[in-house]
Design an enzyme around this catalytic site. Sequence first.
Site, short mmCIF file in Angstrom:
data_model
loop_
_atom_site.label_atom_id
_atom_site.label_comp_id
_atom_site.label_asym_id
_atom_site.label_seq_id
_atom_site.Cartn_x
_atom_site.Cartn_y
_atom_site.Cartn_z
N LYS A 85 14.26 -1.29 8.63
CA LYS A 85 13.43 -1.57 7.43
C LYS A 85 14.51 -2.11 6.56
O LYS A 85 14.43 -3.21 5.67
CB LYS A 85 12.78 -0.32 6.89
N PHE A 124 -12.97 1.20 -14.62
CA PHE A 124 -12.88 2.29 -13.56
C PHE A 124 -14.55 2.73 -13.78
O PHE A 124 -14.69 3.80 -13.63
CB PHE A 124 -12.06 3.35 -13.79
N LEU A 125 -15.37 1.83 -13.93
CA LEU A 125 -16.66 2.01 -14.11
C LEU A 125 -17.59 1.13 -12.94
O LEU A 125 -18.75 0.94 -13.05
CB LEU A 125 -17.54 1.69 -15.42
N GLY A 135 -19.14 2.61 -6.27
CA GLY A 135 -18.72 2.35 -5.02
C GLY A 135 -18.69 3.52 -4.05
O GLY A 135 -19.57 4.43 -4.17
N CYS A 137 -2.59 7.74 -4.44
CA CYS A 137 -2.38 8.54 -5.91
C CYS A 137 -3.49 9.33 -6.12
O CYS A 137 -3.51 10.64 -6.12
CB CYS A 137 -2.04 7.54 -6.87
N ARG A 187 -4.26 4.70 3.26
CA ARG A 187 -4.45 5.96 2.95
C ARG A 187 -5.55 6.39 2.29
O ARG A 187 -5.90 5.92 1.33
CB ARG A 187 -3.09 6.53 2.09
#
Length: 442
Positions: free
Chosen positions: A35, A247-248, A251, A258, A325
């Site tokens: 890496k 964030f409205l 979904g 996080c 994730r």
Amino acid sequence: MKIAVAGTGYVGLVTGVCLAEHGHDVTCVDVEKEKVEKMKKGISPIFEPELEDLMKKNRERLHFTIDYQKAYQTAEVIFIAVGTPEKSDGSANLCYVFKVVEEIAESIERDCVIVVKSTVPIGTNDKIEALIKANLKRRVKVAVVSNPEFLAQGSAVRDTLHASRIVIGAEENEAGNILKEVYKDFDAPILVTNRKSAEMIKYASNDFLALKVSYINEIANLCEIVGADIEDVAKGMGYDSRIGNKFLQAGIGYGGSCFPKDTKALHWLANFNDYELKTIKAAIETNENQKYKLIKKAHKYYEDFKGLTVAVLGLTFKPETDDLREAPSLVSIPLLLEDGCKIKAWDAVGIKNYQKIYPTQLEYCNTIEETLRGADFCLIFTEWTEIKNLPVEIFEKEMRHAVIIDGRNCYSLSEFEGHQVIYDSIGRKTIDYRKEEAEGSR
């Protein structure tokens, strides 16, 4: 300043690159030799817009190594930016942080400031300071400062260079002033507080956003029941400056590195101290349930999935990242496989990572059209631009049965009206050509 950064994940690499962009001499440390060699060539190990361009631009000030001793020896400031994954009980795993702390303690040869960028439970910086002082090999002065990150994958570079705020948690004025000097050319307000407050600001911020996501998803689910439209509802709410319009977007739940981890960690910390954060607990439960939403919707159209071909559009937890994730697709795809479905999948950048989990069980496609061809229904998990720009006619043309179940509300309802399709999204009415035809024949 001469800076070292421990860890080259999303936080560490982006932090190091952005510090180099502001003129600092930065050495990034990682344990993987392969890496490191790639990064030396200007190749980013993660997909993140703008990152590789800045790596190449700042090559003279940006260094990569596996030799942590050399990197830490004479650094004025050392950032710790390694992962803190969740344990099975929801608490944060700090083993990587403490390992780096021990390496720093045995390596440093000058006075320096240790900056904890990793997301850690409240009180961890105090433990880090004690651990460093207990393991120092030389007589040097060390201060530990909390400096949480507030970047989002897909916009991490922009979020770092033009941060909403820079939080510095310091117990000593001198250490806080050194970190202010590090960030003096950054375009962001700086808040200096004590370490525990800085640690809490990170968790409280992420968990509040997770609460907003879970709340709007619950409202969306109720909208479907009572016949309201979640997009109109969210728009009406967003005009209120006390609420805001971020964030409205309804979904199928949040994912990534996080929100899931940080909500569980704060919930665990509260329980450990004999206190229950009921709102956070509810957000976690709501989010887990929401991930099953598309499968439940699909069962309205097919009682049995065996032998059906499913088109999956989007695999990552959000667009502009290859991160899987806590991606909702990872909840639904195992269930579809268990039910005997043939799955065809497309994602803009996430296929390579998905193949590590499902190397042969899915048919991975190069184009959306190929993915849709012959499908009995389509599930949309990620709102990639390529998906949002897809003409409705493609669904009609390519699918065996044009049943589209959209977990990200990628399209306006009007786009599907008048077409031979079923379009079922989140918190909005379902467009069903069968009902339209039945009403038209009356």
